[in-house]
Design a protein around this motif. Structure first.
Motif, PDB file in Angstrom:
ATOM      1  N   GLY A  95       0.802  -1.224   0.000  1.00  0.00           N
ATOM      2  CA  GLY A  95       0.000   0.000   0.000  1.00  0.00           C
ATOM      3  C   GLY A  95       0.830   1.267   0.000  1.00  0.00           C
ATOM      4  O   GLY A  95       0.349   2.340  -0.399  1.00  0.00           O
ATOM      5  N   ALA A  96       2.094   1.183   0.426  1.00  0.00           N
ATOM      6  CA  ALA A  96       2.966   2.364   0.437  1.00  0.00           C
ATOM      7  C   ALA A  96       3.157   2.925  -0.969  1.00  0.00           C
ATOM      8  O   ALA A  96       3.303   4.134  -1.143  1.00  0.00           O
ATOM      9  N   LEU A  97       3.126   2.036  -1.977  1.00  0.00           N
ATOM     10  CA  LEU A  97       3.303   2.489  -3.360  1.00  0.00           C
ATOM     11  C   LEU A  97       2.150   3.403  -3.770  1.00  0.00           C
ATOM     12  O   LEU A  97       2.358   4.405  -4.471  1.00  0.00           O
ATOM     13  N   PHE A  98       0.933   3.086  -3.326  1.00  0.00           N
ATOM     14  CA  PHE A  98      -0.219   3.936  -3.630  1.00  0.00           C
ATOM     15  C   PHE A  98      -0.011   5.343  -3.086  1.00  0.00           C
ATOM     16  O   PHE A  98      -0.289   6.340  -3.768  1.00  0.00           O
ATOM     17  N   TRP A  99       0.490   5.436  -1.846  1.00  0.00           N
ATOM     18  CA  TRP A  99       0.685   6.751  -1.246  1.00  0.00           C
ATOM     19  C   TRP A  99       1.864   7.491  -1.862  1.00  0.00           C
ATOM     20  O   TRP A  99       1.908   8.727  -1.832  1.00  0.00           O
ATOM     21  N   ALA A 248      -3.460  -0.071   0.772  1.00  0.00           N
ATOM     22  CA  ALA A 248      -3.369   1.382   0.967  1.00  0.00           C
ATOM     23  C   ALA A 248      -4.383   1.832   2.011  1.00  0.00           C
ATOM     24  O   ALA A 248      -4.210   2.866   2.662  1.00  0.00           O
ATOM     25  N   PHE A 249      -5.448   1.020   2.202  1.00  0.00           N
ATOM     26  CA  PHE A 249      -6.526   1.417   3.106  1.00  0.00           C
ATOM     27  C   PHE A 249      -6.839   0.383   4.186  1.00  0.00           C
ATOM     28  O   PHE A 249      -7.653   0.641   5.074  1.00  0.00           O
ATOM     29  N   THR A 250      -6.202  -0.771   4.107  1.00  0.00           N
ATOM     30  CA  THR A 250      -6.397  -1.794   5.149  1.00  0.00           C
ATOM     31  C   THR A 250      -5.031  -2.310   5.588  1.00  0.00           C
ATOM     32  O   THR A 250      -4.085  -2.328   4.797  1.00  0.00           O
ATOM     33  N   PRO A 251      -4.895  -2.747   6.844  1.00  0.00           N
ATOM     34  CA  PRO A 251      -3.598  -3.251   7.333  1.00  0.00           C
ATOM     35  C   PRO A 251      -3.160  -4.476   6.524  1.00  0.00           C
ATOM     36  O   PRO A 251      -3.982  -5.296   6.113  1.00  0.00           O
ATOM     37  N   SER A 252      -1.855  -4.589   6.299  1.00  0.00           N
ATOM     38  CA  SER A 252      -1.321  -5.754   5.591  1.00  0.00           C
ATOM     39  C   SER A 252      -0.766  -6.733   6.617  1.00  0.00           C
ATOM     40  O   SER A 252       0.051  -6.363   7.462  1.00  0.00           O
ATOM     41  N   ALA A 253      -1.216  -7.965   6.549  1.00  0.00           N
ATOM     42  CA  ALA A 253      -0.818  -8.982   7.526  1.00  0.00           C
ATOM     43  C   ALA A 253       0.591  -9.481   7.263  1.00  0.00           C
ATOM     44  O   ALA A 253       1.126  -9.354   6.154  1.00  0.00           O
ATOM     45  N   ALA A 254       1.206 -10.053   8.285  1.00  0.00           N
ATOM     46  CA  ALA A 254       2.540 -10.637   8.146  1.00  0.00           C
ATOM     47  C   ALA A 254       2.484 -11.780   7.137  1.00  0.00           C
ATOM     48  O   ALA A 254       1.525 -12.559   7.107  1.00  0.00           O
ATOM     49  N   GLU A 255       3.508 -11.862   6.308  1.00  0.00           N
ATOM     50  CA  GLU A 255       3.555 -12.909   5.291  1.00  0.00           C
ATOM     51  C   GLU A 255       5.014 -13.212   4.956  1.00  0.00           C
ATOM     52  O   GLU A 255       5.750 -12.316   4.542  1.00  0.00           O
ATOM     53  N   ALA A 265       1.403   3.110   8.660  1.00  0.00           N
ATOM     54  CA  ALA A 265       2.766   2.843   8.183  1.00  0.00           C
ATOM     55  C   ALA A 265       2.824   2.971   6.670  1.00  0.00           C
ATOM     56  O   ALA A 265       3.794   3.514   6.111  1.00  0.00           O
ATOM     57  N   ALA A 266       1.799   2.486   5.982  1.00  0.00           N
ATOM     58  CA  ALA A 266       1.758   2.596   4.516  1.00  0.00           C
ATOM     59  C   ALA A 266       1.760   4.063   4.101  1.00  0.00           C
ATOM     60  O   ALA A 266       2.486   4.463   3.179  1.00  0.00           O
ATOM     61  N   ILE A 267       0.947   4.871   4.795  1.00  0.00           N
ATOM     62  CA  ILE A 267       0.879   6.297   4.462  1.00  0.00           C
ATOM     63  C   ILE A 267       2.195   6.993   4.799  1.00  0.00           C
ATOM     64  O   ILE A 267       2.772   7.708   3.967  1.00  0.00           O
ATOM     65  N   ARG A 268       2.685   6.741   6.011  1.00  0.00           N
ATOM     66  CA  ARG A 268       3.906   7.426   6.457  1.00  0.00           C
ATOM     67  C   ARG A 268       5.096   7.127   5.563  1.00  0.00           C
ATOM     68  O   ARG A 268       5.773   8.029   5.082  1.00  0.00           O
ATOM     69  N   PHE A 269       5.351   5.839   5.336  1.00  0.00           N
ATOM     70  CA  PHE A 269       6.542   5.488   4.562  1.00  0.00           C
ATOM     71  C   PHE A 269       6.351   5.738   3.073  1.00  0.00           C
ATOM     72  O   PHE A 269       7.315   6.025   2.356  1.00  0.00           O
ATOM     73  N   GLY A 270       5.100   5.645   2.604  1.00  0.00           N
ATOM     74  CA  GLY A 270       4.844   5.972   1.203  1.00  0.00           C
ATOM     75  C   GLY A 270       5.097   7.437   0.924  1.00  0.00           C
ATOM     76  O   GLY A 270       5.773   7.796  -0.042  1.00  0.00           O
ATOM     77  N   VAL A 271       4.586   8.311   1.793  1.00  0.00           N
ATOM     78  CA  VAL A 271       4.780   9.745   1.617  1.00  0.00           C
ATOM     79  C   VAL A 271       6.246  10.134   1.843  1.00  0.00           C
ATOM     80  O   VAL A 271       6.839  10.878   1.056  1.00  0.00           O
ATOM     81  N   ALA A 272       6.846   9.613   2.913  1.00  0.00           N
ATOM     82  CA  ALA A 272       8.232   9.959   3.234  1.00  0.00           C
ATOM     83  C   ALA A 272       9.195   9.545   2.127  1.00  0.00           C
ATOM     84  O   ALA A 272      10.039  10.326   1.684  1.00  0.00           O
ATOM     85  N   ARG A 273       9.066   8.291   1.644  1.00  0.00           N
ATOM     86  CA  ARG A 273       9.954   7.827   0.582  1.00  0.00           C
ATOM     87  C   ARG A 273       9.610   8.462  -0.757  1.00  0.00           C
ATOM     88  O   ARG A 273      10.467   8.651  -1.614  1.00  0.00           O
ATOM     89  N   GLY A 274       8.321   8.822  -0.928  1.00  0.00           N
ATOM     90  CA  GLY A 274       7.930   9.516  -2.144  1.00  0.00           C
ATOM     91  C   GLY A 274       8.593  10.874  -2.231  1.00  0.00           C
ATOM     92  O   GLY A 274       9.149  11.260  -3.262  1.00  0.00           O
ATOM     93  N   VAL A 275       8.569  11.602  -1.115  1.00  0.00           N
ATOM     94  CA  VAL A 275       9.219  12.913  -1.066  1.00  0.00           C
ATOM     95  C   VAL A 275      10.730  12.760  -1.185  1.00  0.00           C
ATOM     96  O   VAL A 275      11.404  13.547  -1.873  1.00  0.00           O
ATOM     97  N   PHE A 276      11.282  11.734  -0.530  1.00  0.00           N
ATOM     98  CA  PHE A 276      12.730  11.491  -0.625  1.00  0.00           C
ATOM     99  C   PHE A 276      13.121  11.252  -2.083  1.00  0.00           C
ATOM    100  O   PHE A 276      14.179  11.690  -2.537  1.00  0.00           O
ATOM    101  N   SER A 277      12.258  10.577  -2.828  1.00  0.00           N
ATOM    102  CA  SER A 277      12.564  10.241  -4.210  1.00  0.00           C
ATOM    103  C   SER A 277      12.352  11.414  -5.158  1.00  0.00           C
ATOM    104  O   SER A 277      13.254  11.787  -5.905  1.00  0.00           O
TER     105      SER A 277
END
Length: 458
Positions: A95-99, A248-255, A265-277
């Motif tokens: 989901g981080a990719l969506f953000w 992007a909108f529901t928690p991702s289970a351990a796999e 976490a998806a939103i935070r790291f997606g936005v943070a790494r998106g801005v970093f990139s």
């Protein structure tokens, strides 16, 4: 080092908290709405201007509009596109990719506005070179009472450059070359120092010329190989996209080796790494666009916004979908090693080396682009007389970055990113009426009447 890690980690948690996400996405969305989605609707116009901008522009400046974008892209297409995307998926799930995409779509308006203001309020320094960026549009656009904000940006930018543009990049190259080819990080550091020195000592003209040749080649090559990986995993692409939108909108289970991730976490790291990139909102790219030979602010803004589109919507998507479609995202690997595994799984005996070479070239050009950003921040603070000394210090710092601890460098760069972005985002919000007015006038005249920018005197 543990104490330092804890301190920086604490600061990172504050500056990348909810306020920062609201600032980045909020300001970008505000600008996108204020511009009536023009940056998205006018992508074709931007590419047309980019094609025309390969030759010297009609206006005043030092480098062609094309080379200005390539210089900006040289700084943005780096380890963030390979290691950063992988880290976002590892920590935040698919989901981080969506953000990251959402950050890019609103970020196009942000990047457009940054370049418009950079060209409108640029100046000429004592050597006749065009200089601009957040510190100048804060000083010349907002007035003396906001001068402290411009100072803050330049200070954070000068320091952050050694993290995001130097240490992280050099470390990424050293690690990937050691893993894939057995190269000693110290040797890698020395070689990078020599190559960087040969370019940056020639100033923006040489940086722009090198970027204008190297960036298109490396981007097209990486995209081509990435598309090949996705073709090989074509049967999993639909499922990969489903995971991106679902998580992007529901928690991702351990796999497998993936620990699971909450939506936050998806939103935070997606936005943070998106801005970093893509650096939209960071205020770095307009420093390069301010040097362009362009008819006026809007012309360069239309070209500048393509940087975010190319970096995130195209290049980061290639990396992210390759990782998810190949199934490598559940391996437990992170960073460049995860991207390398995804490519190697699809292209045995070949894919890992592609990532090693691509990351090395991406990171090298980022070192070049960010050397210019940092230099202009220091020049704003201390004057042009210190620039040669700064370039030498920049070259020397590469060696230490290549041999340092990767985890701490990532954390420090991530933190300094946010501290740079805050003054710039405040300035963009306050100067948004100027952006809207200039843009409306430009399109009302069918985009034909912009005069060459005269800097702060306009």
């Amino acid at each position: 080092m543990e104490v330092l890690n804890s301190i920086v980690g604490y600061i990172n948690g504050i500056v990348w908290g909810p306020l920062m996400l609201v600032l980045i996405l909020g300001v970008g969305l505000f600008l996108q709405i204020g511009l009536k989605l023009m940056p998205i609707l006018r992508i074709g116009t931007g590419f047309a201007l980019l094609f025309k901008g390969r030759e010297a522009g009609d206006g005043e400046g030092q480098i062609t509009p094309f080379n200005a974008l390539m210089t900006a892209l040289s700084a943005t297409i780096g380890t963030g596109n390979i290691a950063g995307v992988a880290t976002a998926v590892f920590l935040g799930g698919p989901g981080a990719l969506f953000w990251m995409w959402m950050t890019a779509l609103v970020g196009m308006a942000t990047k457009y506005s940054e370049a418009v203001l950079a060209v409108k309020y640029r100046e000429q320094d004592g050597q006749g070179n065009y200089v601009g960026g957040p510190m100048y549009y804060i000083k010349n656009g907002l007035g003396q009472k906001w001068a402290w904000l411009g100072f803050a940006f330049a200070l954070f930018g000068a320091i952050a450059a050694f993290g995001i543009g130097n240490g992280v990049q050099a470390n990424g190259v050293a690690q990937v070359l050691e893993t894939n080819f057995g190269f000693n990080p110290s040797i890698t550091g020395i070689v990078l120092m020599a190559l960087t020195g040969a370019v940056i000592l020639g100033g923006i003209t040489r940086i722009g010329a090198v970027a204008g040749k190297l960036v298109p080649f490396m981007a097209v090559s990486y995209i081509t190989i990435g598309l090949l990986v996705m073709i090989i995993n074509a049967d999993q692409l639909g499922n990969a996209l489903g995971l991106v939108f679902t998580y992007a909108f529901t928690p991702s289970a351990a796999e497998g080796g993936f620990a699971g991730a909450a939506v936050w976490a998806a939103i935070r790291f997606g936005v943070a790494r998106g801005v970093f990139s893509n650096e939209a909102g960071l205020g770095s790219a307009p420093i390069a666009h301010a040097a362009a030979e362009t008819k006026g602010p809007v012309n360069q803004g239309l070209i500048a916004m393509l940087g975010t589109f190319i970096d995130t919507i195209i290049v980061c998507s290639i990396t992210g979908l390759a990782i998810i479609a190949s199934g490598a995202w559940t391996s437990g690997e992170s960073g460049a090693a995860l991207t390398s595994l995804a490519f190697e799984t699809s292209l045995p005996g070949f894919g890992g080396y592609v990532i090693a070479i691509a990351l090395s070239i991406f990171a090298f050009t980022t070192i070049l682009g960010w050397s210019y950003y940092g230099e202009k921040c220091v020049g704003y603070l201390l004057g042009a007389k210190v620039l040669i000394g700064y370039r030498v210090l920049w070259i020397v710092a590469i060696y230490f970055g290549a041999t340092a601890d990767l985890g701490f460098i990532w954390l420090l760069a991530d933190t300094l990113n946010a501290m740079m972005a805050i003054p710039n985002l405040i300035a963009l919000a306050l100067l948004s009426p100027v952006v809207f007015k200039v843009t409306k006038e430009f399109f009302a005249s069918n985009g034909q009447t912009e005069e060459p920018s005269k800097g702060a005197a306009e």
